[in-house]
Design an enzyme around this catalytic site. Structure first.
Site, PDB file in Angstrom:
ATOM      1  N   LYS A 284       0.844  -1.194   0.000  1.00 10.49           N
ATOM      2  CA  LYS A 284       0.000   0.000   0.000  1.00 10.49           C
ATOM      3  C   LYS A 284       0.880   1.245   0.000  1.00 10.49           C
ATOM      4  O   LYS A 284       1.794   1.381   0.808  1.00 10.49           O
ATOM      5  CB  LYS A 284      -0.918  -0.014   1.220  1.00 10.49           C
ATOM      6  CG  LYS A 284      -2.073   0.964   1.121  1.00 10.49           C
ATOM      7  CD  LYS A 284      -3.117   0.694   2.197  1.00 10.49           C
ATOM      8  CE  LYS A 284      -4.325   1.603   2.003  1.00 10.49           C
ATOM      9  NZ  LYS A 284      -5.392   1.319   2.977  1.00 10.49           N
ATOM     10  N   GLU A 372     -19.952  -5.552   9.703  1.00 12.91           N
ATOM     11  CA  GLU A 372     -20.874  -4.816  10.565  1.00 12.91           C
ATOM     12  C   GLU A 372     -21.980  -5.703  11.134  1.00 12.91           C
ATOM     13  O   GLU A 372     -22.395  -5.514  12.287  1.00 12.91           O
ATOM     14  CB  GLU A 372     -21.491  -3.645   9.791  1.00 12.91           C
ATOM     15  CG  GLU A 372     -20.525  -2.538   9.443  1.00 12.91           C
ATOM     16  CD  GLU A 372     -19.684  -2.821   8.205  1.00 12.91           C
ATOM     17  OE1 GLU A 372     -18.762  -2.035   7.931  1.00 12.91           O
ATOM     18  OE2 GLU A 372     -19.961  -3.830   7.519  1.00 12.91           O
ATOM     19  N   ARG A 400     -25.802  -1.955   6.850  1.00 14.73           N
ATOM     20  CA  ARG A 400     -25.544  -3.362   6.512  1.00 14.73           C
ATOM     21  C   ARG A 400     -25.974  -4.306   7.634  1.00 14.73           C
ATOM     22  O   ARG A 400     -26.070  -5.517   7.420  1.00 14.73           O
ATOM     23  CB  ARG A 400     -24.062  -3.539   6.194  1.00 14.73           C
ATOM     24  CG  ARG A 400     -23.601  -2.760   4.964  1.00 14.73           C
ATOM     25  CD  ARG A 400     -22.096  -2.481   4.973  1.00 14.73           C
ATOM     26  NE  ARG A 400     -21.277  -3.655   4.871  1.00 14.73           N
ATOM     27  CZ  ARG A 400     -20.727  -4.110   3.740  1.00 14.73           C
ATOM     28  NH1 ARG A 400     -20.929  -3.458   2.608  1.00 14.73           N
ATOM     29  NH2 ARG A 400     -19.988  -5.189   3.730  1.00 14.73           N
TER      30      ARG A 400
END
Length: 625
Positions: A284, A372, A400
């Protein structure tokens, strides 16, 4: 730069370029990304990490005939450059500008709109079945980050893909992070696969050496190959076993910056009739020292100085703290007083202000990954066992877990405290991230109490009240950005709404942080001769019946939520029930999905400003005259 990224046909170049030319193109793309995002802000680190990977994908696959589906979608900048949108990057994430996520309205190359995690494989499965039913011959490719592998939707899709042997090419971009470092068993499994590459190379070397031994070398080597399936579950030789057992051919791990090897791996995947997964190792922030050093900071970054990586402006003015920080600091304070309090995050610990809690009370801090639904269910179990779970989750992500909020928390009346972070319009991330539905979907659930603080001080009071004075589900919704409130010191929160003043002509009910706008409008209306009262609506649900019992000519409601099902409509329904005949105007987010832009621009677009309130009120009385 060798390539004119804004005007050349980059796809054609990719298809015909040699290895050196492709490396030059990647270098130019990185320089372009750093230059542009330093001015506009955006998701930099994730895109720098996938430059070669994206170039290799477009070398092998023929978009838009082949469907390339991105998980989350914040790593699509390189894809957008390659598909003819480089000339729009000065407008990235701006009002009416280029989106930071894939959008079909922008390009036929954006096969699927995504903004939330772990959805790519399910969408890819749909595409693959449709392709098969229509008798087409194209590839369906899903690029998924390893962070998304913590989401349960992925495993539902993998089960479907493997059991039906759908021809889908899964490219797993493994950089060990989502926003922060990944957590969970899958992350550890991928780490073992990453570290197994040296073993794999050594095994090949041994096999090559055995083949050179006269007479018996090949026999021994062949014997090893024949017994491979019998030792597949051994500690060392677990290469891709999890995926293989699901019926998905595993290829990798592959160096994410070796373009020839990436191309070779993708072509090998395409030769398999059923589903394949190519495991690609990336870094990253690759290619820019500051983003490599601080990948979390540069995941989603504002405009910055390229030389030193410093932000050009802070999200909050100097000396001010955000609502998220206020929530996190108060949580730590309360947890030190009560050892029943635990904190839960769905891969957003630092972003939701939980960094200090994690540092000081790590044994009571739980990061469940991008999950979630599980976070809410986990919280319900903790509450049932006598703990006080606190779960700050972005409003648009909490959607969600709607079923778990109802079934596991509210029906069982569990004392779970939700911090509904980023409630309201959030700005540049656009329609997938605006938290404008939570008042509607939370207020409709029995047993749920919904608080909406006007400022940071009121947030602290609400949080303490929820911990010490309640024993049922509580959601405290608050926006992103500064928690400072300049106009007045509000009365102490005691669990009810706060009337600031009465108005014979107009009463403005302002939900949460919209109080600031309401007071501005009230001052302007009073300067025009109207008698205006303002109420700080800090308790949205359960609805307080006294709000309808007012002696005023016009009621105005203002909320940073959709009007449909929001506080204004709840008040209107109650007013009808009680026979009140005052006029009513509701201000909030209209019945449509709101695009990206600054919060100020979007409030103007949605007619949620003080000027809109003044205009609406004066026009009402002009009609009545």
């Amino acid at each position: 730069m060798k390539y004119d990224l804004e005007h050349e046909d980059l796809i054609s170049i990719i298809k015909s370029a040699d290895e050196n030319e492709l490396e030059e193109l990647c270098s130019d793309i990185r320089e372009f990304l750093i230059q542009k995002v330093s001015k506009t802000g955006g998701h930099l680190a994730s895109n720098l990490g996938v430059v070669e990977l994206t170039v290799a994908m477009h070398n092998v696959y023929n978009s838009p005939v082949d469907k390339i589906i991105y998980d989350v979608g914040h790593q699509t900048y390189v894809h957008k450059i390659l598909t003819g949108r480089a000339d729009q990057f000065d407008t990235l994430r701006k009002f009416k500008g280029l989106s930071g996520f894939p959008k079909a309205y922008e390009s036929v190359h954006d096969a699927y709109d995504t903004g939330h995690s772990s959805t790519s494989l399910g969408a890819a499965a749909g595409y693959a079945v449709a392709r098969n039913l229509k008798g087409e011959d194209s590839e369906v490719v899903a690029l998924i980050g390893d962070g998304a592998m913590t989401g349960g939707l992925i495993y539902e899709a993998l089960n479907n893909i493997g059991s039906n042997r759908l021809k889908i090419r899964i490219i797993l971009n493994d950089n060990g992070m989502s926003i922060a470092h990944n957590v969970g068993a899958m992350s550890k499994h991928l780490q073992r696969l990453r570290s197994s590459s040296n073993y794999i190379n050594a095994k090949k070397s041994v096999r090559t050496s055995l083949n050179r031994v006269p007479l018996i070398g090949k026999l021994i080597s062949n014997g090893i190959s024949r017994t491979k399936s019998r030792i597949k579950l051994s500690v060392l030789d677990q290469k891709g076993i999890l995926f293989e057992e699901l019926g998905i051919k595993y290829i990798g791990p592959i160096d994410g910056y070796d373009i020839p090897k990436l191309i070779e791996a993708f072509n090998a995947a395409n030769a398999v009739e059923g589903p394949t997964i190519v495991h690609v190792i990336t870094t990253k922030g690759k290619g820019y020292s500051w983003s490599e050093k601080f990948p979390r900071k540069f995941h989603g970054v504002g405009p910055f100085s390229i030389d030193d990586g410093n932000l050009l402006s802070s999200k909050c003015p100097s000396g001010e703290v955000s609502f998220s920080e206020v929530f996190g600091n108060k949580l730590l304070e309360l947890a030190k007083e009560d050892d029943r309090i635990v904190a839960i995050t769905a891969a957003m610990g630092t972003a939701t202000g939980l960094g200090p809690f994690c540092d000081e009370l790590p044994n009571r801090f739980f990061d469940v990954g991008i999950a979630e639904q599980h976070a809410v269910l986990f919280a319900a179990g903790l509450a049932k066992a006598g703990m006080i779970p606190v779960a700050p989750i972005y409003s648009s992500f909490l959607q969600r877990a709607y079923d778990q909020i109802i079934e596991d928390v509210c029906i069982q009346n569990q004392h779970v405290i939700f911090g509904v972070d980023r409630a309201g319009l959030v700005g540049a991330d656009g329609e997938t991230h605006h938290g404008v539905f939570d008042l509607s979907y939370l207020s409709s659930i029995p047993n749920m109490t919904v608080f909406a603080p006007a400022d940071g001080a009121q947030l602290e009071e609400m949080f303490e009240y929820a911990v010490k004075n309640m024993n049922s589900p509580v959601a405290i919704r608050y926006p992103r950005g500064s928690s400072k409130f300049d106009h007045l010191k509000l009365k102490a929160f005691t669990g009810t709404n706060i009337k600031l003043s009465d108005g014979a002509d107009i009463t403005i009910f302002a939900v949460g942080n919209m109080l600031d706008t309401a007071l501005d409008a009230a001052r302007e209306l009073m300067s025009k001769g109207y008698d205006v009262g303002v109420t700080n609506v800090c308790v949205v649900s359960p609805f307080e019946e006294d709000l309808t019992k007012i002696d005023t000519k016009l009621v105005i409601t203002l909320e940073d939520n959709v009007i449909r099902g929001g506080f204004g409509e709840i008040l209107a329904a109650k007013a009808v029930e009680t026979g009140n005949n005052y006029g009513l105007i509701t201000f909030g987010v209209p019945d449509k999905f709101i695009e990206q832009g600054s919060i100020e621009q979007l409030r103007i677009e949605c007619r949620m400003t003080a000027n809109d309130i003044v205009k609406g009120a004066t026009e009402y009385f002009e009609r009545k005259a």
